[in-house]
Structure formats: C-alpha cells, structure tokens
Write a protein that holds these residues in place. Structure first.
Motif, mmCIF file in Angstrom:
data_model
loop_
_atom_site.group_PDB
_atom_site.id
_atom_site.type_symbol
_atom_site.label_atom_id
_atom_site.label_comp_id
_atom_site.label_asym_id
_atom_site.label_seq_id
_atom_site.Cartn_x
_atom_site.Cartn_y
_atom_site.Cartn_z
ATOM 1 N N ARG A 21 33.076 38.574 36.331
ATOM 2 C CA ARG A 21 33.655 38.923 37.645
ATOM 3 C C ARG A 21 35.133 38.556 37.701
ATOM 4 O O ARG A 21 35.944 39.304 38.255
ATOM 5 C CB ARG A 21 32.893 38.236 38.776
ATOM 6 C CG ARG A 21 31.605 38.944 39.150
ATOM 7 C CD ARG A 21 31.024 38.414 40.445
ATOM 8 N NE ARG A 21 30.823 36.974 40.446
ATOM 9 C CZ ARG A 21 29.723 36.358 40.037
ATOM 10 N NH1 ARG A 21 28.707 37.046 39.584
ATOM 11 N NH2 ARG A 21 29.634 35.041 40.084
ATOM 12 N N ALA A 22 35.488 37.417 37.131
ATOM 13 C CA ALA A 22 36.897 37.008 37.092
ATOM 14 C C ALA A 22 37.706 38.009 36.269
ATOM 15 O O ALA A 22 38.830 38.367 36.644
ATOM 16 C CB ALA A 22 37.027 35.598 36.524
ATOM 17 N N ARG A 25 38.277 41.071 38.431
ATOM 18 C CA ARG A 25 39.322 40.827 39.437
ATOM 19 C C ARG A 25 40.705 40.777 38.796
ATOM 20 O O ARG A 25 41.666 41.335 39.309
ATOM 21 C CB ARG A 25 39.058 39.506 40.181
ATOM 22 C CG ARG A 25 37.967 39.598 41.226
ATOM 23 C CD ARG A 25 37.908 38.361 42.092
ATOM 24 N NE ARG A 25 37.774 37.122 41.336
ATOM 25 C CZ ARG A 25 36.635 36.583 40.937
ATOM 26 N NH1 ARG A 25 35.487 37.176 41.221
ATOM 27 N NH2 ARG A 25 36.613 35.453 40.258
ATOM 28 N N TRP A 26 40.794 40.109 37.667
ATOM 29 C CA TRP A 26 42.063 39.932 36.955
ATOM 30 C C TRP A 26 42.627 41.274 36.504
ATOM 31 O O TRP A 26 43.798 41.561 36.685
ATOM 32 C CB TRP A 26 41.813 38.993 35.778
ATOM 33 C CG TRP A 26 42.990 38.582 34.978
ATOM 34 C CD1 TRP A 26 43.946 37.671 35.332
ATOM 35 C CD2 TRP A 26 43.322 39.010 33.658
ATOM 36 N NE1 TRP A 26 44.847 37.515 34.307
ATOM 37 C CE2 TRP A 26 44.486 38.326 33.269
ATOM 38 C CE3 TRP A 26 42.732 39.898 32.760
ATOM 39 C CZ2 TRP A 26 45.082 38.511 32.028
ATOM 40 C CZ3 TRP A 26 43.327 40.078 31.524
ATOM 41 C CH2 TRP A 26 44.484 39.392 31.171
ATOM 42 N N GLY A 29 43.660 43.532 39.483
ATOM 43 C CA GLY A 29 44.934 43.091 40.031
ATOM 44 C C GLY A 29 46.125 43.575 39.224
ATOM 45 O O GLY A 29 47.259 43.554 39.703
ATOM 46 N N GLY A 33 41.391 48.523 37.061
ATOM 47 C CA GLY A 33 40.059 48.322 37.623
ATOM 48 C C GLY A 33 38.986 49.096 36.898
ATOM 49 O O GLY A 33 39.241 50.177 36.352
#
Length: 97
Positions: A21-22, A25-26, A29, A33
């Motif tokens: 999940r990190a 998100r990383w 950002g 995606g």
C-alpha cells in the motif's frame, strides 16, 4: 482460542500489505498510479519503465505481495525483513536521482 502462529502470520501478512500500500501511495504521488485493470505484475512492468533502477526491488515487493494476496503464502520474518529492505532501497534510489 487463537494460536500464536496464526496471530504472528496475520501480523506478517499485514506488514507485506502495508508495504505494498505504501508503494502504491508513493508511486501515485509521483504520477505512476496503478490502473484499476492492472495486475500487480503488470503494474510492476510499467513502473520498471519509469524507474528502471528499481527493477530488483520492485520485483521483490511485487512477488511477496502477490504470493500473499493470491497464493495465500504467509511470509516469515526473514521475508518481511527482505521486503522492508527492498522498500527502503527503492525509496533511496529514487531520492538520489
């Protein structure tokens, strides 16, 4: 009563999921995606085109997540440590560009 091994297995599974999940998100950002229709391996392939220096780490994280998510294989502590190391290395490689 829940066996200690089951509790430990759930905790390690959460660790792998949290790292993935990190990663999502990383990368999101940074404009990379994951697309809704992409499998984790398809996403990894596309990311490797954007971040070629992270191929080894992306492969390790994706493999661990996929084995857990789709194969039901709970990682051991050594595998968790390896994936955490892959995640830290990937982030540091990106920051040194």
């Amino acid at each position: 009563m829940v066996a200690k091994e089951e509790i430990d297995g759930e905790a390690t599974a959460r660790s792998i999921r949290a790292i993935y999940r990190a990663l999502l998100r990383w990368t999101a950002g940074r404009g990379y995606g994951r697309r809704r229709e992409e499998t984790p391996y398809e996403f990894k392939e596309r990311l490797q085109q954007k971040i070629p220096q992270g191929e080894l780490e992306l492969s390790g994280i994706t493999k661990a997540y996929s084995e857990l998510r789709y194969g039901g294989e709970a990682p051991d502590e050594e595998e968790i440590a390896r994936v955490q190391g892959d995640w830290a290395t990937l982030q540091s490689k990106f920051h040194t560009q």
